[in-house]
Enzyme design. Structure first.
Site, PDB file in Angstrom:
ATOM      1  N   SER A   1      -0.664  -9.038   0.202  1.00 22.59           N
ATOM      2  CA  SER A   1       0.775  -8.805   0.151  1.00 22.59           C
ATOM      3  C   SER A   1       1.101  -7.960  -1.066  1.00 22.59           C
ATOM      4  CB  SER A   1       1.525 -10.139   0.060  1.00 22.59           C
ATOM      5  OG  SER A   1       2.907  -9.928  -0.132  1.00 22.59           O
ATOM      6  N   HIS A   2       2.227  -7.319  -1.027  1.00 25.82           N
ATOM      7  CA  HIS A   2       2.699  -6.564  -2.187  1.00 25.82           C
ATOM      8  C   HIS A   2       3.201  -7.482  -3.292  1.00 25.82           C
ATOM      9  CE1 HIS A   2       2.371  -3.230   0.551  1.00 25.82           C
ATOM     10  NE2 HIS A   2       2.661  -2.404  -0.429  1.00 25.82           N
ATOM     11  N   SER A   3       3.308  -8.765  -2.980  1.00 23.56           N
ATOM     12  CA  SER A   3       3.813  -9.753  -3.925  1.00 23.56           C
ATOM     13  C   SER A   3       2.811 -10.897  -4.060  1.00 23.56           C
ATOM     14  CB  SER A   3       5.153 -10.304  -3.412  1.00 23.56           C
ATOM     15  OG  SER A   3       5.500 -11.498  -4.071  1.00 23.56           O
TER      16      SER A   3
ATOM     17  N   SER B   1       1.466   0.265   3.357  1.00 27.79           N
ATOM     18  CA  SER B   1       0.592   0.806   2.319  1.00 27.79           C
ATOM     19  C   SER B   1      -0.559  -0.136   1.996  1.00 27.79           C
ATOM     20  CB  SER B   1       1.382   1.159   1.054  1.00 27.79           C
ATOM     21  OG  SER B   1       1.989   0.011   0.501  1.00 27.79           O
TER      22      SER B   1
END
Length: 108
Positions: free
Chosen positions: A13-15, A77
């Site tokens: 995840s981006h987080s 991304s």
């Protein structure tokens, strides 16, 4: 289950908190049953938002039990990061696959 080959799961995840929460949810819904090894790989090493090949590689190595690693991602991304790592050929365990599945549902 010691010694048994299993497919490991990496949640990209981006987080960081999102990846950790989804991993916790997947483990929790197993209701104490046997689960595949699951590792979050969220955010950047400094805690910021983004994806990190370093964190993904570490997470994949930590869940590799000899039967491959399934990688689920949250956004586009992250797909590009994992595809680049797979193309390199030496950054992820053998038989690592990018899974085309919803992030939360696929993890569960």
């Amino acid at each position: 289950m010691s010694g048994t080959r299993q497919v490991g799961i990496v949640l990209v995840s981006h987080s960081g908190p999102v990846a950790e929460s989804v991993a916790e949810l997947a483990r929790g819904l197993a209701a104490g049953g046997v689960t595949a090894p699951v590792a979050p790989a969220g955010g950047l090493p400094n805690g910021g938002l983004g994806t990190s090949a370093e964190l993904i590689g570490r997470a994949a190595a930590s869940v590799d039990r000899g039967a491959g690693v399934a990688v689920l991602v949250d956004l586009g991304s992250a797909v590009l990061t994992v595809k680049a790592m797979l193309a390199e050929g030496d950054e992820l365990p053998e038989d690592t696959r990018l899974v085309d599945a919803p992030f939360v549902e696929g993890a569960v």
